[in-house]
Design an enzyme around this catalytic site. Structure first.
Site, short mmCIF file in Angstrom:
data_model
loop_
_atom_site.label_atom_id
_atom_site.label_comp_id
_atom_site.label_asym_id
_atom_site.label_seq_id
_atom_site.Cartn_x
_atom_site.Cartn_y
_atom_site.Cartn_z
N ARG A 32 0.78 7.90 0.72
CA ARG A 32 -0.34 7.21 1.38
C ARG A 32 -0.52 7.70 2.81
NH1 ARG A 32 -0.44 0.79 1.23
NH2 ARG A 32 1.05 1.02 2.92
N GLU A 69 -10.63 -7.61 1.20
CA GLU A 69 -9.25 -7.93 1.59
C GLU A 69 -9.27 -8.67 2.93
OE1 GLU A 69 -6.58 -4.76 2.75
OE2 GLU A 69 -8.22 -3.51 3.48
N LYS A 103 -4.80 3.68 6.66
CA LYS A 103 -3.95 2.70 7.34
C LYS A 103 -3.91 3.08 8.82
CE LYS A 103 0.07 -0.14 6.36
NZ LYS A 103 -0.61 -1.35 5.88
C1 LIG Z 1 -0.74 -2.30 4.88
C2 LIG Z 1 -1.94 -3.06 4.48
C3 LIG Z 1 -2.02 -3.79 3.27
C4 LIG Z 1 -0.85 -3.99 2.36
O1 LIG Z 1 -0.31 -2.81 1.88
P1 LIG Z 1 1.18 -2.78 1.32
O2 LIG Z 1 1.37 -1.36 0.95
O3 LIG Z 1 1.21 -3.68 0.16
O4 LIG Z 1 2.07 -3.25 2.42
C5 LIG Z 1 -3.21 -4.39 2.93
N1 LIG Z 1 -4.28 -4.30 3.74
C6 LIG Z 1 -4.24 -3.64 4.90
C7 LIG Z 1 -5.45 -3.59 5.73
C8 LIG Z 1 -3.08 -3.00 5.31
O5 LIG Z 1 -3.06 -2.35 6.47
#
Ligand SMILES: *Cc1c(COP(=O)(O)O)cnc(C)c1O
Length: 341
Positions: free
Chosen positions: A86, A221, A187
């Site tokens: 990722r 989300e 991210k």
């Molecule tokens: C990191 C993150 C998540 C969750 O990702 P995981 O890999 O499950 O920790 C969800 N939404 C956002 C915006 C994130 O930055």
């Protein structure tokens, strides 16, 4: 060494989460078109020029994963490979030099190996924070990819995220977007900066813990977690697209749910369907920090709507337990998600 960095208070983050650090870090610089040798060193401040690209143009991204001390005394990292992959994708989206899966995994493994003693006993864990940032000293380089970058791995021992596990109160925001279109998959720290004002306003106006972004009714989300709906042997969540972050916990919960015989539905759905589902079903947030957190109520159009009598529901608890049992080595790691340090 005591912690040298502190984080701002955040009501959705348990006290202590992210504000204390293990004594070592790993670090690697990218210069002259290549990654220099990786170093493991004492956790310490490092200096960057005030013109560093990251300070001006937000050329930075991160990962978040965890190491657990399992029942037989081993230190195991959860889904290291998936997090490494990722970060490559996010680096690409930000035009940053990619650390590569191998450098990423080596940097994490060496840092954790140097801090084995800092891995807390369950229910605690060691939170691992890899960071990548652009470091060219050139404020004229707003529209250019950087030639220098820094990749480092910071470690933070964390306690029981669920002591005093309280159902969350979430604002359904059907107007704002968390991130620019197409950038939700990255991210990137900049996405957090962009969403913060909406979250802060929602907290002040409605006393909520977080905002679920549903632009035009499309349920996406929250500021930092993926969203899912649960009920008897069914799980519903939005399919992966470029509007939101492809959570590793989301992926893991979906696979564990399928193992337990749930029908896993990945399709777009609206706020209306969410409200209909939660008349009888459950809603939860997924992410590395909290695994699966139950939602007790939503605020929508000025009204508060209780979910599952304001309690964390049985499906949320069952799926969380199934995943945590794998992380702690209590059940078979059938998907080979754990890497020994
Ligand atoms: C990191 C993150 C998540 C969750 O990702 P995981 O890999 O499950 O920790 C969800 N939404 C956002 C915006 C994130 O930055």
């Amino acid at each position: 060494m005591s912690s040298v960095i502190t984080t701002a208070p955040d009501p959705t983050v348990k006290p202590g989460f992210g504000a204390s650090f293990a004594p070592k870090m790993s670090i690697c610089w990218y210069r002259n078109q290549q990654w220099e040798p990786l170093k493991v060193q004492a956790l310490q401040p490092f200096s960057l020029h005030p013109a560093a690209h990251v300070f001006h143009y937000a050329s930075t991204c991160f990962e978040g994963l965890k190491a657990y001390l399992t029942a037989n005394g081993q230190v195991q990292i959860f889904r290291l490979q998936r997090h490494a992959e990722r970060m490559q994708a996010t680096a690409e989206a930000l035009c940053l030099p990619k650390p590569g899966v191998e450098l990423f995994t080596t940097a994490v493994l060496q840092a954790v190996a140097a801090c084995r003693d800092a891995v807390p006993e369950p229910p605690g864990s060691l939170y691992i924070r890899p960071v990548l940032m652009g470091c060219d000293n050139n404020i004229g380089a707003a529209a250019s990819r950087v030639q220098e970058a820094c990749f480092y791995v910071l470690l933070s021992p964390v306690g029981d995220y669920f002591s005093g596990d309280k159902p969350l109160k979430i604002l359904l925001d059907d107007k704002n977007m968390r991130s620019p279109p197409g950038f939700g998959v990255a991210k990137a720290g900049a996405n957090y900066a962009a969403a913060l004002r909406h979250i802060e306003t929602a907290r002040a106006e409605y006393g909520v813990d977080q905002v679920l972004f549903c632009p035009g009714g499309d349920v996406q989300e929250t500021g930092a977690s993926n969203f899912m709906l649960l009920r008897d042997k069914q799980l519903l969540t939005k399919p992966l697209d470029d509007s939101f972050l492809p959570g590793v916990t989301r992926d893991s919960v979906l696979k564990v749910a399928a193992d337990l015989g749930y029908e896993v539905l990945e399709r777009d759905f609206t706020v209306d369907e969410l409200l209909d589902w939660t008349k009888t079903g459950e809603a939860a947030l997924s992410g590395t920090a909290a695994v699966l957190a139950g939602i007790g109520s939503f605020v929508y159009q000025g009204r508060e709507i209780t979910v599952h009598n304001g309690q964390i529901g049985p499906h949320t608890l069952a799926l969380r337990k199934a995943l945590v049992d794998i992380q702690l080595g209590k059940t078979n790691d059938i998907h080979t998600w754990l890497t020994s340090v």
